[in-house]
Every structure is written in structure tokens, then in C-alpha cells.
Design a protein around this motif. Structure first.
Motif, PDB file in Angstrom:
ATOM      1  N   PRO A 261       3.223   1.588   0.435  1.00  0.00           N
ATOM      2  CA  PRO A 261       4.565   2.061   0.807  1.00  0.00           C
ATOM      3  C   PRO A 261       5.465   0.970   1.372  1.00  0.00           C
ATOM      4  O   PRO A 261       6.677   0.983   1.129  1.00  0.00           O
ATOM      5  CB  PRO A 261       4.285   3.158   1.853  1.00  0.00           C
ATOM      6  CG  PRO A 261       2.893   2.934   2.325  1.00  0.00           C
ATOM      7  CD  PRO A 261       2.160   2.271   1.205  1.00  0.00           C
ATOM      8  N   GLU A 262       4.873  -0.015   2.082  1.00  0.00           N
ATOM      9  CA  GLU A 262       5.717  -1.071   2.677  1.00  0.00           C
ATOM     10  C   GLU A 262       6.336  -1.928   1.573  1.00  0.00           C
ATOM     11  O   GLU A 262       7.513  -2.268   1.618  1.00  0.00           O
ATOM     12  CB  GLU A 262       4.907  -1.986   3.614  1.00  0.00           C
ATOM     13  CG  GLU A 262       4.306  -1.290   4.828  1.00  0.00           C
ATOM     14  CD  GLU A 262       2.964  -0.627   4.515  1.00  0.00           C
ATOM     15  OE1 GLU A 262       2.445  -0.831   3.385  1.00  0.00           O
ATOM     16  OE2 GLU A 262       2.462   0.119   5.370  1.00  0.00           O
ATOM     17  N   LYS A 263       5.511  -2.251   0.563  1.00  0.00           N
ATOM     18  CA  LYS A 263       6.015  -3.096  -0.520  1.00  0.00           C
ATOM     19  C   LYS A 263       7.133  -2.357  -1.284  1.00  0.00           C
ATOM     20  O   LYS A 263       8.180  -2.934  -1.594  1.00  0.00           O
ATOM     21  CB  LYS A 263       4.859  -3.456  -1.469  1.00  0.00           C
ATOM     22  CG  LYS A 263       5.231  -4.515  -2.460  1.00  0.00           C
ATOM     23  CD  LYS A 263       4.048  -5.026  -3.253  1.00  0.00           C
ATOM     24  CE  LYS A 263       4.532  -6.023  -4.296  1.00  0.00           C
ATOM     25  NZ  LYS A 263       3.525  -6.362  -5.284  1.00  0.00           N
ATOM     26  N   ALA A 264       6.900  -1.065  -1.558  1.00  0.00           N
ATOM     27  CA  ALA A 264       7.917  -0.266  -2.264  1.00  0.00           C
ATOM     28  C   ALA A 264       9.203  -0.206  -1.437  1.00  0.00           C
ATOM     29  O   ALA A 264      10.313  -0.322  -1.972  1.00  0.00           O
ATOM     30  CB  ALA A 264       7.382   1.137  -2.529  1.00  0.00           C
ATOM     31  N   HIS A 265       9.058  -0.064  -0.114  1.00  0.00           N
ATOM     32  CA  HIS A 265      10.225   0.017   0.770  1.00  0.00           C
ATOM     33  C   HIS A 265      11.010  -1.298   0.765  1.00  0.00           C
ATOM     34  O   HIS A 265      12.245  -1.294   0.655  1.00  0.00           O
ATOM     35  CB  HIS A 265       9.766   0.365   2.198  1.00  0.00           C
ATOM     36  CG  HIS A 265      10.878   0.423   3.192  1.00  0.00           C
ATOM     37  ND1 HIS A 265      11.642   1.554   3.384  1.00  0.00           N
ATOM     38  CD2 HIS A 265      11.389  -0.527   4.025  1.00  0.00           C
ATOM     39  CE1 HIS A 265      12.558   1.299   4.295  1.00  0.00           C
ATOM     40  NE2 HIS A 265      12.429   0.054   4.711  1.00  0.00           N
ATOM     41  N   ILE A 266      10.282  -2.399   0.873  1.00  0.00           N
ATOM     42  CA  ILE A 266      10.974  -3.700   0.957  1.00  0.00           C
ATOM     43  C   ILE A 266      11.808  -3.949  -0.309  1.00  0.00           C
ATOM     44  O   ILE A 266      12.953  -4.388  -0.241  1.00  0.00           O
ATOM     45  CB  ILE A 266       9.966  -4.847   1.218  1.00  0.00           C
ATOM     46  CG1 ILE A 266       9.467  -4.739   2.662  1.00  0.00           C
ATOM     47  CG2 ILE A 266      10.596  -6.212   0.981  1.00  0.00           C
ATOM     48  CD1 ILE A 266       8.272  -5.596   2.975  1.00  0.00           C
TER      49      ILE A 266
END
Ligand SMILES: NC(=O)c1ccc[n+]([C@@H]2O[C@H](COP(=O)([O-])OP(=O)(O)OC[C@H]3O[C@@H](n4cnc5c(N)ncnc54)[C@H](OP(=O)(O)O)[C@@H]3O)[C@@H](O)[C@H]2O)c1
Length: 280
Positions: A72-77
Motif C-alpha cells: 500500500p505504501e508504494k501504491a500511495h507514493i
């Protein structure tokens, strides 16, 4: 007119490159993720300073729907911070932004085509980050077109059509879900619609049409119908089985229904849109 395209090695980016020779009045600048990493604001400024684009098509995104559930962090960034960075740099250079979003912002409980006024309610990380990316664009820079599309495929990159053809060369039987309904979108048709928006917008001096628009091909089908048509057109001999979503669990829950209403984009930009099966 200079049009800068981010994510140029993706399906949409390559489709725009395919169409570019048809539009001599536009000077396209195609940026891969190496040329322009949208999560790097300093690089965004440097590239915009160099090219001073009139329009930017943000075709860069984190698009791995299932993988997003565990990243989720990578998708958010990429989908939120990256979209915000691009909107910020567009504002700094007075560049009109065309940002691409998705039918996955909806939860799929509706029974009639989704309009631009329907309230998003995504069921997974990818859809959530794409919706937050839309909001970041809206809050950052008013000169934007957010174009929501669905089920994108093309001769380029990775997509459902190519996966079906590959699987058919490896197996005798393929099972595909028949209870998720949407509309396939040929990425080249999407690319052409974006260019039409730019050409129309560029001709206008007093009015603006900024905001959200839906674009897919016309008609609707299930993934099973889509696969059936792919095999029919390619004369592929394969046993194709229709299965319910419950028999094909995936990390990300997908909308059961995500047909998009295209009235707004057709009326505003005079587009005529081909049926999904005709352009397949
Ligand atoms: N595919 C679909 O079914 C679908 C459906 C609805 C909406 N959409 C939306 O349509 C748009 C285009 O999708 P697509 O199918 O063309 O996607 P794609 O083929 O997955 O291409 C995405 C591109 O984004 C690039 N990218 C990833 N992270 C980046 C970063 N930090 N900076 C710059 N570039 C980056 C990737 O480059 P690398 O390859 O170098 O990582 C890739 O070239 C996206 O906004 C997507 O959300 C797609």
C-alpha cells in the motif's frame, strides 16, 4: 504545442507514441519512469523547466491491482504523492493536466452506468490510492481533466487480452469470471480521446471544461465475454469455462459492475466512441 507524457513505456504511453505521427501540430515529449520519476518533485521541476509543456498527460501509475494490497505504501507514493507532484509542477508552469483514473474508484454495487457525479467508494488499495490521487489533483491545480477509464488493453504492455492469448497457448482449458460486468477500453482509443480533449481545449480561449470525465469503449460485457471474443477473433481453439468470482479469489476485491456513462465526454468534446467488440 508541447504535450509531455509521463509513464511513456506503459500501455497508454505507448499508445500515445503510436498515434503521435498523426498529430504533427503537437510536439510530444515522452518521458519514461527513468526520465521522469513522478515521485521525485525536483526531477519533475527540472523536466518541466526544460520542456515548458502546454499540456501534461499523466499516464504514470502503480497499476498492479492485487499487489497493491501488500504494497500500500508504494501504491500511495506513486498514485497519490506522484499525482500531487505532477499537479504542483503543472501549476508552477501553467500546464493543463490530463490525469488518468479508473473505474476501480467505485465499489460496483450500482446497476446502471456510473456518471462523473457518483461518489467513489473503492474496495481495494489500488482504487483507494487512485481516488486519493484524483483528490490531490483537484486540490492542487484547477486546470485539470481527470479521465476515468476501465479494463484497458492494447498491443502494448501487459493486459488481460495478452494474458488470455498466452494462457491459451499453454493450456487446454481456461476459466474466466462471468459475474463482473464492465467495458474494455482499447488504449489507442483512450489515447486518441485524450488528444481530442487537448485539441478542443487548446482552441478555446474563454470557456473551460475542466473536471472529471469518463472514457471507455461503448457497450458492456463480463470478463468471460471479453475472453470469448478474444478467442473468437483469433480463431483460438480452447475450452472456455464461465465461473463466479467466488471461485476465483484474488487479493483485491473488484467491482461487480463498473460500466461508465460516457455522455459528458461525448457531449463536451464531440467524441464518437466505438463499441468494445468492434475495436477489439
Ligand atoms: N490497465 C488498466 O486496466 C487500467 C484501467 C483503468 C485505469 N487505468 C489507468 O490508466 C493509466 C494508464 O495505465 P496503463 O495500463 O498504461 O499502465 P501501465 O501499462 O502499468 O503503465 C504504467 C506506467 O507508469 C510508469 N510508472 C510507474 N511508477 C512511476 C513513477 N514513479 N514515475 C514515472 N512513471 C512511473 C511505469 O513505468 P515502469 O514500467 O518503468 O515502472 C509504466 O510505464 C493509469 O493511470 C491507470 O491507473 C488503467
Amino acid at each position: 504545442m508541447v504535450v509531455l507524457v509521463t509513464g511513456s513505456s506503459g500501455q497508454l504511453g505507448q499508445s500515445l507514441q503510436y498515434l503521435a505521427p498523426n498529430y504533427q501540430e503537437i510536439q510530444f515529449v515522452f518521458c519514461t519512469s527513468a526520465d521522469l520519476n513522478i515521485t521525485n518533485i525536483a526531477q519533475c521541476h527540472a523536466v518541466f523547466k526544460q520542456y515548458q509543456p502546454d499540456y501534461c498527460i499523466n499516464a504514470a501509475a502503480y497499476t498492479a491491482v492485487d499487489k497493491a494490497e501488500s504494497e500500500p505504501e508504494k501504491a500511495h507514493i506513486i498514485n497519490v504523492i506522484g499525482a500531487k507532484n505532477i499537479a504542483e509542477v503543472c501549476k508552477a508552469y501553467n500546464t493543463v493536466l490530463l490525469h488518468i483514473s479508473t473505474d476501480f474508484v467505485f465499489n460496483g454495487t450500482k446497476k446502471s452506468p456510473y456518471t462523473e457525479e457518483d461518489i467513489p467508494n473503492p474496495t481495494g488499495v489500488y482504487g483507494k490510492t487512485k481516488w486519493e490521487g484524483e483528490i490531490a489533483v483537484q486540490q492542487t491545480w484547477e486546470k485539470h481533466f481527470i479521465v476515468r477509464t476501465s479494463w484497458v488493453y492494447s498491443q502494448f504492455g501487459h493486459n488481460f487480452m495478452k494474458t488470455m492469448l498466452r494462457l491459451a497457448s499453454e493450456r487446454d482449458t481456461i476459466s474466466v469470471v462471468n459475474d463482473q460486468i464492465g467495458t474494455p477500453t482499447n488504449a489507442v482509443d483512450l489515447a486518441d480521446a485524450l488528444v481530442q480533449i487537448i485539441l478542443t481545449d487548446n482552441r478555446q480561449t474563454t470557456t473551460d471544461n475542466f473536471g472529471i470525465y469518463n472514457f471507455s469503449n461503448e457497450g458492456q460485457c463480463s470478463w468471460y465475454d471479453f475472453a470469448k471474443k478474444i478467442f473468437e477473433i483469433n480463431k483460438t481453439q480452447i475450452e472456455l469455462k464461465a465461473i463466479p468470482t467466488s471461485s476465483f479469489p484474488t487479493p483485491a476485491q473488484r467491482p461487480a459492475y463498473s460500466v461508465l456513462d460516457k455522455s459528458k465526454i461525448k457531449n463536451t468534446f464531440g467524441l464518437s466512441i466505438k463499441n468494445w467488440d468492434a475495436c477489439l
